[in-house]
Design an enzyme around this catalytic site. Structure first.
Site, mmCIF file in Angstrom:
data_model
loop_
_atom_site.group_PDB
_atom_site.id
_atom_site.type_symbol
_atom_site.label_atom_id
_atom_site.label_comp_id
_atom_site.label_asym_id
_atom_site.label_seq_id
_atom_site.Cartn_x
_atom_site.Cartn_y
_atom_site.Cartn_z
ATOM 1 N N ASP A 92 45.906 46.091 27.705
ATOM 2 C CA ASP A 92 47.247 45.899 28.252
ATOM 3 C C ASP A 92 48.196 45.697 27.070
ATOM 4 O OD1 ASP A 92 49.325 45.774 30.034
ATOM 5 O OD2 ASP A 92 48.651 43.953 31.062
ATOM 6 N N SER A 93 49.477 45.922 27.348
ATOM 7 C CA SER A 93 50.459 46.128 26.286
ATOM 8 C C SER A 93 51.134 44.860 25.794
ATOM 9 C CB SER A 93 51.508 47.098 26.794
ATOM 10 O OG SER A 93 51.951 46.699 28.086
ATOM 11 N N GLY A 94 50.969 43.754 26.509
ATOM 12 C CA GLY A 94 51.459 42.477 25.994
ATOM 13 C C GLY A 94 52.641 41.868 26.723
ATOM 14 N N GLY A 95 53.537 42.689 27.224
ATOM 15 C CA GLY A 95 54.752 42.148 27.834
ATOM 16 C C GLY A 95 54.463 41.250 29.029
ATOM 17 N N ASP A 146 55.977 47.335 29.129
ATOM 18 C CA ASP A 146 56.807 47.290 30.345
ATOM 19 C C ASP A 146 57.302 45.884 30.618
ATOM 20 O OD1 ASP A 146 54.268 46.243 30.973
ATOM 21 O OD2 ASP A 146 54.446 46.789 33.082
ATOM 22 N N GLN A 189 56.878 50.622 38.090
ATOM 23 C CA GLN A 189 57.402 49.329 38.546
ATOM 24 C C GLN A 189 58.338 49.588 39.726
ATOM 25 O OE1 GLN A 189 56.472 46.331 37.715
ATOM 26 N NE2 GLN A 189 55.391 46.598 35.763
ATOM 27 N N GLY A 216 53.433 45.273 38.737
ATOM 28 C CA GLY A 216 54.364 44.503 39.561
ATOM 29 C C GLY A 216 53.851 44.176 40.948
ATOM 30 N N ASP A 266 41.530 46.035 37.372
ATOM 31 C CA ASP A 266 41.039 44.963 36.508
ATOM 32 C C ASP A 266 41.456 43.654 37.139
ATOM 33 O OD1 ASP A 266 43.139 43.196 34.786
ATOM 34 O OD2 ASP A 266 44.015 45.098 35.407
ATOM 35 N N CYS A 304 21.182 40.952 46.050
ATOM 36 C CA CYS A 304 21.666 41.203 44.695
ATOM 37 C C CYS A 304 20.522 41.306 43.694
ATOM 38 C CB CYS A 304 22.622 40.081 44.283
ATOM 39 S SG CYS A 304 23.316 40.294 42.631
ATOM 40 N N CYS A 306 20.875 40.966 40.353
ATOM 41 C CA CYS A 306 21.215 40.359 39.058
ATOM 42 C C CYS A 306 20.190 39.279 38.690
ATOM 43 C CB CYS A 306 22.637 39.798 39.082
ATOM 44 S SG CYS A 306 22.782 38.118 39.708
ATOM 45 N N CYS A 309 20.300 36.005 40.739
ATOM 46 C CA CYS A 309 19.712 36.051 42.081
ATOM 47 C C CYS A 309 18.202 36.292 42.045
ATOM 48 C CB CYS A 309 20.423 37.099 42.922
ATOM 49 S SG CYS A 309 22.150 36.643 43.229
ATOM 50 N N HIS A 335 26.464 37.122 38.007
ATOM 51 C CA HIS A 335 26.366 37.505 39.412
ATOM 52 C C HIS A 335 27.681 38.109 39.913
ATOM 53 C CE1 HIS A 335 25.783 37.638 43.677
ATOM 54 N NE2 HIS A 335 26.970 37.039 43.765
HETATM 55 N N1 GUN Z 1 48.993 43.164 34.780
HETATM 56 C C1 GUN Z 1 49.229 42.895 36.079
HETATM 57 N N2 GUN Z 1 50.432 43.407 36.457
HETATM 58 C C2 GUN Z 1 50.959 44.004 35.360
HETATM 59 C C3 GUN Z 1 52.186 44.706 35.117
HETATM 60 O O1 GUN Z 1 53.047 44.873 35.992
HETATM 61 N N3 GUN Z 1 52.372 45.180 33.847
HETATM 62 C C4 GUN Z 1 51.439 44.990 32.859
HETATM 63 N N4 GUN Z 1 51.693 45.483 31.644
HETATM 64 N N5 GUN Z 1 50.289 44.338 33.060
HETATM 65 C C5 GUN Z 1 50.054 43.855 34.297
HETATM 66 ZN ZN ZN Z 2 23.389 38.136 41.958
#
Ligand code: GUN
Ligand code: ZN
Length: 372
Positions: A92-95, A146, A189, A216, A266, A304, A306, A309, A335
């Protein structure tokens, strides 16, 4: 080196089955990316993350630029070598993390200036600097810089953030160093507003990206609004590129978003929950702190595969949780990541066999029914 690519292998209703190819490997979609914010998926060795079936993990520009520093990671051979994860990495880009974690932020057209949540030092992130850091890390998938507006916000404020994000997307594209196998994703967005999502999607498509994220969402709007926003937003995105719903989510969110055409996810939920005694099972979340597990010889989830388990009872898990033992976080994280990867594998199989609607109905009838 092969090019970065996405192949759409099949579809079932709105749900898509695909394959992303990038510099460090291939990712079957729909895919869930475990979060490895600070160059570690907390409480897990990388080879154990891979053993759960994960094919790609997420790292964070914000955390790594502050500690240990992007230049240092570059000198040490890049993030893959540094953290001993040989597979694909998305960063991810940081913002987004600046806005949620740092103090004294100042945002303008150029970027964001902020104080580190670690030592109070001052830093600036711009689209150009974010692209440079993600290049130094060696990310297979770089995210545009962003601005994600908080929820709720006035529509005028969401519009301003959306338009700024579009200008930052163009600057991110211009600063990204194209090389075979490495991709750049745009971030849509617009909050819950269809016209803003449309403006954002048009701008991103004109610039042209290797994939399109939906940002967003999951910021407090609730599941019904997130799903209704996804209903129109995924239709605005190219069908021949991967779609990534950022920061999502609970198992029921993943199933519903796949039904609406999302390919990648994620979320910290499986890993963070693993450190707070919450485990995911086919019947919903279970809290291992609960005294009712204290004498229970059964595994957490008898479906499961894993190591948790296969080898440990609920009684043992309850004991190590209550005793605050480190192994509690290790066993529950493993798990939970296994649960998430098994869910994604089940989703992929259902799409392949044209039975996704039945899978979704079955999932909903079991999940949240309560632990047995
Ligand atoms: N992670 C969860 N939502 C966002 C988003 O809107 N922008 C970025 N860069 N990361 C996120
Ligand atoms: Zn498990």
């Amino acid at each position: 080196m092969t090019d970065f690519s996405f192949e759409l292998l099949g579809a079932d209703g709105g749900a898509r089955r695909g394959r992303v190819t990038c510099a460090h490997g291939v990712i079957q979609t729909p895919a869930f990316m475990p979060v490895g914010t600070a160059a570690t998926v907390k409480a897990m060795l990388p080879e154990n993350v891979a053993a759960t079936g994960a094919e790609i993990i997420l790292g964070n520009t914000y955390h790594l630029m502050l500690r240990p520093g992007a230049e240092r990671i570059a000198r040490l051979g890049g993030l893959h070598a540094f953290m001993n994860w040989p597979g694909p990495i998305l960063t991810d880009s940081g913002g987004y993390q600046v806005m949620s974690l740092s103090e004294l932020r100042k945002l303008d057209e150029n970027g964001v200036t902020f104080r580190s949540h670690i030592d109070g030092s001052y830093h600036t992130l711009t689209p150009e600097r974010s692209m440079e850091i993600q290049h130094q890390l060696g990310s297979d998938i770089t995210m545009c810089f962003d601005e994600c507006p908080p929820y709720p916000s006035e529509k005028a404020d969401v519009a301003r953030a959306t338009q700024l994000s579009m200008r930052w997307a163009a600057r991110s594209r211009a600063a990204f160093v194209n090389r075979p196998g490495y991709g750049l994703f745009g971030i849509n967005q617009g909050g819950v507003h269809e016209d803003l999502r449309e403006q954002s999607a048009q701008a991103l498509k004109e610039i042209g990206f290797d994939g399109y994220a939906i940002g967003g969402l999951a910021v407090g709007e609730g599941r019904a609004l997130m799903f209704s926003t996804l209903d129109f937003t995924t239709l605005m995105l190219p069908t021949d590129k991967p779609r990534y719903l950022m920061g999502v989510g609970k198992p029921e969110d993943l199933v519903g978003a796949v039904a609406r055409g999302v390919d990648m996810f994620d979320c910290v939920l499986p890993t963070r929950s693993g450190r707070t005694a919450q485990a995911f099972t086919r019947r919903g979340p279970v809290n291992l702190k609960n005294a009712r597990h204290g004498d229970d010889p059964r595994p957490l989830d008898d479906h499961c595969s894993c190591p948790t388990c296969r080898n440990y009872s609920r009684a043992y898990l309850n004991h190590v949780v209550k005793a605050g033992e480190i192994i509690a976080a290790m066993l529950l994280t493993w798990h939970n990541l296994q649960y998430y990867q098994d869910l994604m594998a089940d989703i992929r199989r259902a799409i392949e066999s044209g039975t996704f609607a039945a899978f979704e109905a079955d999932f909903q009838s079991q999940y949240g029914q309560g632990d047995i």
